[in-house]
Each structure stands twice: as C-alpha cells, then as structure tokens.
Design a protein around this motif. Sequence first.
Motif, short mmCIF file in Angstrom:
data_model
loop_
_atom_site.label_atom_id
_atom_site.label_comp_id
_atom_site.label_asym_id
_atom_site.label_seq_id
_atom_site.Cartn_x
_atom_site.Cartn_y
_atom_site.Cartn_z
N ALA A 163 0.85 -1.19 0.00
CA ALA A 163 0.00 0.00 0.00
C ALA A 163 0.89 1.24 0.00
CB ALA A 163 -0.89 0.00 1.24
N VAL A 164 0.43 2.25 -0.73
CA VAL A 164 1.27 3.45 -0.88
C VAL A 164 1.61 4.04 0.50
CG1 VAL A 164 1.31 5.82 -1.76
CG2 VAL A 164 0.49 3.96 -3.22
N GLU A 165 0.65 4.06 1.42
CA GLU A 165 0.95 4.67 2.73
C GLU A 165 2.02 3.86 3.49
OE1 GLU A 165 -2.07 3.70 1.71
OE2 GLU A 165 -3.24 2.77 3.31
N ASP A 166 2.03 2.55 3.28
CA ASP A 166 3.08 1.74 3.91
C ASP A 166 4.43 2.00 3.26
OD1 ASP A 166 1.33 0.58 5.70
OD2 ASP A 166 0.86 -1.12 4.39
N VAL A 167 4.42 2.17 1.94
CA VAL A 167 5.67 2.48 1.24
C VAL A 167 6.23 3.81 1.74
CG1 VAL A 167 6.68 3.01 -1.02
CG2 VAL A 167 5.03 1.13 -0.80
N VAL A 168 5.35 4.80 1.88
CA VAL A 168 5.80 6.11 2.36
C VAL A 168 6.41 5.98 3.76
CG1 VAL A 168 5.00 8.42 3.07
CG2 VAL A 168 4.16 7.40 0.94
N ALA A 169 5.75 5.22 4.63
CA ALA A 169 6.25 5.06 6.00
C ALA A 169 7.60 4.35 6.00
CB ALA A 169 5.23 4.29 6.85
N MET A 170 7.73 3.32 5.17
CA MET A 170 8.98 2.56 5.14
C MET A 170 10.11 3.39 4.54
SD MET A 170 8.26 -0.16 6.72
CE MET A 170 9.75 -1.10 6.43
N HIS A 171 9.80 4.15 3.51
CA HIS A 171 10.84 5.00 2.92
C HIS A 171 11.28 6.08 3.91
CE1 HIS A 171 11.00 3.91 -1.56
NE2 HIS A 171 10.36 2.94 -0.92
N ALA A 172 10.33 6.59 4.69
CA ALA A 172 10.69 7.59 5.69
C ALA A 172 11.60 6.98 6.76
CB ALA A 172 9.43 8.17 6.33
N ALA A 173 11.27 5.74 7.16
CA ALA A 173 12.10 5.07 8.16
C ALA A 173 13.49 4.79 7.59
CB ALA A 173 11.43 3.75 8.59
N ALA A 174 13.55 4.35 6.35
CA ALA A 174 14.85 4.09 5.71
C ALA A 174 15.64 5.39 5.60
CB ALA A 174 14.63 3.47 4.33
N GLY A 175 14.95 6.45 5.19
CA GLY A 175 15.63 7.74 5.06
C GLY A 175 16.20 8.22 6.38
N ALA A 176 15.46 7.96 7.47
CA ALA A 176 15.94 8.40 8.79
C ALA A 176 17.24 7.68 9.16
CB ALA A 176 14.85 8.14 9.83
N ARG A 177 17.32 6.39 8.83
CA ARG A 177 18.56 5.65 9.13
C ARG A 177 19.72 6.20 8.30
NH1 ARG A 177 18.42 5.16 13.42
NH2 ARG A 177 20.44 4.09 13.28
N LEU A 178 19.42 6.57 7.05
CA LEU A 178 20.48 7.11 6.19
C LEU A 178 20.95 8.48 6.69
CD1 LEU A 178 18.93 5.92 2.82
CD2 LEU A 178 21.06 5.08 3.85
N VAL A 179 20.00 9.28 7.19
CA VAL A 179 20.40 10.58 7.76
C VAL A 179 21.27 10.36 8.99
CG1 VAL A 179 19.52 12.63 8.96
CG2 VAL A 179 18.44 11.89 6.83
N ALA A 180 20.89 9.37 9.80
CA ALA A 180 21.70 9.08 10.99
C ALA A 180 23.12 8.69 10.59
CB ALA A 180 21.04 7.96 11.80
N ALA A 181 23.25 8.01 9.45
CA ALA A 181 24.58 7.53 9.03
C ALA A 181 25.36 8.59 8.27
CB ALA A 181 24.42 6.29 8.16
N PHE A 182 24.68 9.36 7.44
CA PHE A 182 25.41 10.22 6.49
C PHE A 182 25.04 11.70 6.57
CE2 PHE A 182 25.11 5.98 4.46
CZ PHE A 182 26.46 5.67 4.46
N GLY A 183 24.19 12.05 7.52
CA GLY A 183 23.83 13.46 7.66
C GLY A 183 23.14 13.98 6.41
#
Length: 254
Positions: free
Chosen positions: A179-199
């Motif tokens: 579902a698109v809303e699940d994809v959005v949530a998962m991409h946001a979670a993935a993006g947050a981990r990437l920000v934590a790693a690479f600013g």
Amino acid sequence: MTKRPYIVGNWKMNGNRAMLAEARAIDRAAQRYPDVEIALAPPAPLIGTVREAVTGIGVGGQDCHTAAKGAHTGDVSAAMLADIGADFVILGHSERRRDHGENDVLVRAKAEAALAAGLSVIICVGETLDERDSGKAEAVVSAQIDGSVPLGEGAAVAAGRVAVAYEPVWAIGTGRVAAVEDVVAMHAAAGARLVAAFGEDAVRVRILYGGSVNGENAIGLLGAPGVGGALVGGASLTADAFLPIVAAASQVSA
Ligand code: PEP
C-alpha cells in the motif's frame, strides 16, 4: 545532484541473446525520457552483450563477490563487472539472501568491493510477511540498512553512487503490491537511518521501491513522497511492460 527518478529492471535469471531486442527497444525509448534514469541488470552472461547493444541506459550486475579475483568458482567480481562496462550492481536482493544465505555483513562487504571497483550500488532491504504481520517491518528494514549500507563510504554517498531498494519480500513476484501509505512510512524510516549515518548527504541516496511494480500501479508508487524510483523484476522483461513504468516516472517528475 540528479533527482531524476531511477527505474531499474532486474532480469534475474531470465533472458537470452534474443532478449537483446527488448534491451534495444528500451534503449531507443529512453531518448524520449531524458528526465528518467533507466537501467537494466541482465544475468551475468548477458551483461557485456547488453552493454554493447545500448547507449542511453545504464547496465549492471545482480551480484558480485567481495574479492577482486581468485579461487571462487562460479562467482563474478566487481572488477570484472566494471571491466565489461557495468555501471552498477544490485546487492543483497532478498532472493540472494534466501538462496545463498547472504546477510548484512556480507552485503556491506560486497558494497565496499563494488564501490572500490568504481561501480554504483543498489542495496536491497525488505521485511518478510511474518515480520510485517508482527509489526516489525520498520525495525527489520532499519537494521538491514544499518548493517548493509557501508558506513565508511561517505564520499560515494555524497557522489550519488549508493541507492537503497525497499522491497518487501512478500511483494516480490507475487502481484501483491505494498500500500502506498506503507511504502511512504517505510521510505521515511529508511531515510531516517540514512540521515543518521550520512547526515545531509543522505538526500543523495535514492530509495527505490520494488515489489510487483507495473504500468498500472507505477504512478501511485512513484509519485509517493520519498520514492526515488523503482526496482522492477517481472515487468522489466519486455519493453512493452517496462516502458509504461518509465513513462509514469517521467510524468511524476514533471
Ligand atoms: C525484484 O526483482 O526486485 C522485483 C521487485 O521483482 P517483481 O517486480 O517481479 O516483484
């Protein structure tokens, strides 16, 4: 930095030289979509042939070894992929994690080897159905990102050579799209981990969605916040199935 959507066809263990006609058709059509970055990952025996047959799209591998050469029967090194003109390699696909027991540590080592050989990488992550049903999807994917994206490769990240593909295992090849809303949530979670790693350089990591993408559902998925493109399996095997996805990417990027 390119913000063009990235549409990558993963041919998996499908194809023969007759399928060069499909690669050529996709390549010809790519001229109509300069706003979309298009690539194909054929099986290893076809990479060099596809490379020679196309000019406007990227060509990549579906796996590589951690070593540059040596006694590893049946394996292909990142240096070999680069030598035959590959631009990138897909790593940690759930089918490799399942069929070959690949884990995050190995995927990260492969990513480091690929980047050292001059390739770009697409690192795949995604939860199983059990993990989703038990509410663990975000935790599983976050841990996979923490474990398989090479943390010491800030320069490659800044150069846009690292992409992540969020591919829920239960959506791959099943026709069951997230579902698109699940994809959005998962991409946001993935993006947050990437920000934590690479600013702030994390913005240069495109996060692709993969799992039963086709010409009908592509607009909704590709237009969702945080979705930087798609990794496409079954629908990448013919130009007729793949190009509507490319057209959808072009439409949402306009
Ligand atoms: C894939 O191979 O990464 C994939 C997403 O496959 P499909 O599009 O067939 O689900």
